[in-house]
Design an enzyme around this catalytic site. Structure first.
Site, PDB file in Angstrom:
ATOM      1  N   ASP A 264      14.431   7.842  15.882  1.00  0.00           N
ATOM      2  CA  ASP A 264      14.008   8.840  16.560  1.00  0.00           C
ATOM      3  C   ASP A 264      15.114   9.636  17.582  1.00  0.00           C
ATOM      4  O   ASP A 264      15.822   8.615  18.152  1.00  0.00           O
ATOM      5  CB  ASP A 264      12.740   8.695  17.438  1.00  0.00           C
ATOM      6  CG  ASP A 264      11.499   8.932  16.701  1.00  0.00           C
ATOM      7  OD1 ASP A 264      11.695   8.994  15.515  1.00  0.00           O
ATOM      8  OD2 ASP A 264      10.294   8.648  17.186  1.00  0.00           O
ATOM      9  N   ARG A 319       8.709  14.029   7.851  1.00  0.00           N
ATOM     10  CA  ARG A 319       9.670  14.066   8.886  1.00  0.00           C
ATOM     11  C   ARG A 319      11.221  13.402   8.588  1.00  0.00           C
ATOM     12  O   ARG A 319      11.564  12.381   9.014  1.00  0.00           O
ATOM     13  CB  ARG A 319       9.321  13.202  10.054  1.00  0.00           C
ATOM     14  CG  ARG A 319       7.736  13.523  10.655  1.00  0.00           C
ATOM     15  CD  ARG A 319       7.542  12.550  11.903  1.00  0.00           C
ATOM     16  NE  ARG A 319       6.046  13.116  12.226  1.00  0.00           N
ATOM     17  CZ  ARG A 319       5.481  12.486  13.486  1.00  0.00           C
ATOM     18  NH1 ARG A 319       6.081  11.750  13.931  1.00  0.00           N
ATOM     19  NH2 ARG A 319       4.126  12.978  13.658  1.00  0.00           N
TER      20      ARG A 319
END
Length: 441
Positions: A264, A319
């Site tokens: 992330d 994602r």
């Protein structure tokens, strides 16, 4: 940018109570897409123009480290001690073998009195309901004891990476099991040639209000870039390894989710390049920007500049990445869809995604329109991409197949920080041969 020469000197240093072997690697070959290097991978720096991490000062990691700040580590405890030694002075941490960050096991993190069976009985939706969260539960409640247990795991498996650091795997089998690298609030970090087996959250929290059916929510990304700048993630492999979601149990009719993300990039982070990595066998893989909130927008707007190139994304659900706010350049990646595939690129709040010259391998029954997923109104540049060996206009097919989620063309910027751009037809072969850990020696 200059790199330091290598030394043959080997010595020992004591950091806290942990003995660390200090050494420097010799010369090694680099991937042919990189300029010729005359140093080993621990002293290599990001080549000029190689993605957003090359912007401005570039990314050199610990290349300038002196011999007192070069460590070879073989345990998780040694690794954390090496990171902590010397503050932000340039350092190189050479990882040898697989470092086990969850060695003690979940039981060792549980505080006295915590009992999962009691937790399940107390918060069963038939008893607790679905109208309120568990956030106000006191410290001596099952939820309070879960929080305390989670804090113990958090302290053990997270490792804070300081500025001006290179972390590099030595050989073909270096990496981490159950670790979470925290690249938080620092500048100039390189992470290369490592396999990350996703950490398992021992104490996921039940949220009765997350969807109509509730959800188990977990913590711990394999690596998180949080408010940091100039970060190069290269030739790494991110995987769920021996614990894919298919092995996880279900409670209250919902999967007991113990995984978070693989990588992330959040909270105003900037100038990140992820190149020649493998991201595989995972659900929620990469976030660039983690919230639509006004507070997050104030931090993220104008930042989150990230490049993804020559990565292999295999058997992922979604994602890859999901983007909010950032200027993201994704080119020359190979995406291989597997069971449970949902989408590749998530188009989120004020995102400016450029996706060009990528290759997609989709199985029967998965249409090209699924590659893009619209979460918010934001323009996209998608050109020169191939699906199953043929050129496809991803934007056009998405808008034709999902007319209720029409996307607008034109991200509003043109990437300039690229090195070699390969033909998308050649990308599966090139990436398949060279991406991931074990390809630097």
């Amino acid at each position: 940018m200059r790199t330091q020469g290598c030394h043959g000197r080997v010595m020992s240093a004591l950091v806290g109570a942990t003995a660390l072997v200090l050494a420097v690697t010799g010369t090694a070959s680099a991937h042919p897409a990189h300029p010729a290097h005359h140093t080993g991978p621990d002293r290599q720096v990001l080549p000029a123009r190689d993605g957003w991490a090359a912007y401005g000062t570039g990314t050199t990691g610990g290349a300038a480290a002196d011999s007192a700040h070069v460590y070879t580590v073989t345990t998780w405890e040694q690794f954390k001690a090496a990171l902590a030694d010397g503050g932000s002075a340039p350092k190189i941490v050479r990882v040898q073998g697989t470092l086990d960050a969850d060695g003690p096991g979940c039981d060792s993190f549980a505080v006295p009195g915590y009992d999962f069976a009691t937790y399940l009985k107390t918060y069963d939706p038939a008893v607790w309901g679905r109208a309120k969260t568990l956030d106000a539960e006191p410290d001596d409640s099952p939820e309070g004891l879960r929080r305390a247990s989670a804090a113990r795991q958090d302290a053990f498996i997270k490792a804070a990476v300081p500025a001006n650091t290179t972390i590099v795997g030595i050989g073909r089998d270096a990496g981490f099991k159950g670790a979470s690298l925290q690249i938080k609030g620092v500048d100039n970090v390189i992470v290369r040639n490592l396999t990350f087996e996703s950490p398992l959250d021992c104490f996921p929290q039940w949220d009765p209000t997350d969807t109509a059916d509730g959800n188990w929510n977990s913590e711990y990304d394999s690596a998180v870039v949080y408010g940091s700048t100039h970060v190069w993630i290269d030739h790494d492999t991110f995987t769920d390894g021996d614990h894919p979601d298919s092995t996880l149990p279900s409670y209250y009719g919902r999967i007991y989710q113990q995984h978070d993300g693989e990588l992330d990039v959040v909270k105003g982070a900037d100038y990140v390049t992820a190149s020649w990595n493998v991201f595989e066998d995972h659900d929620k893989t990469i976030l660039v920007g983690n919230s639509d909130s006004a507070a997050t927008a104030a931090v993220d707007r104008g930042h989150l500049k990230v490049t993804f190139h020559h990565n292999l994304f295999r058997n992922l659900v979604e994602r890859a990445p999901r983007v909010r706010f950032g200027q993201v350049d994704s080119y020359n990646n190979h995406f291989v869809a597997g069971d449970g595939y949902s989408y590749t690129y998530g188009i989120g709040m004020e995102s400016q995604l450029v996706a060009e010259h990528n290759a997609f391998t989709l199985p029967d029954g998965v249409r090209a329109g699924a590659v893009l997923k619209k979460w918010k109104e934001a323009p996209v540049t998608a050109a020169g991409n191939y699906v199953n060996g043929s050129p496809v206009d991803l934007l056009a097919v998405h808008n034709a197949e999902v007319p209720g989620e029409t996307l607008q063309a034109g991200a509003g910027w043109t990437p300039e920080l690229r090195t070699r751009v390969d033909r998308p037809q050649a990308v599966p072969g090139i990436v398949g041969r060279h991406a991931g850990a074990g390809h630097l020696r």
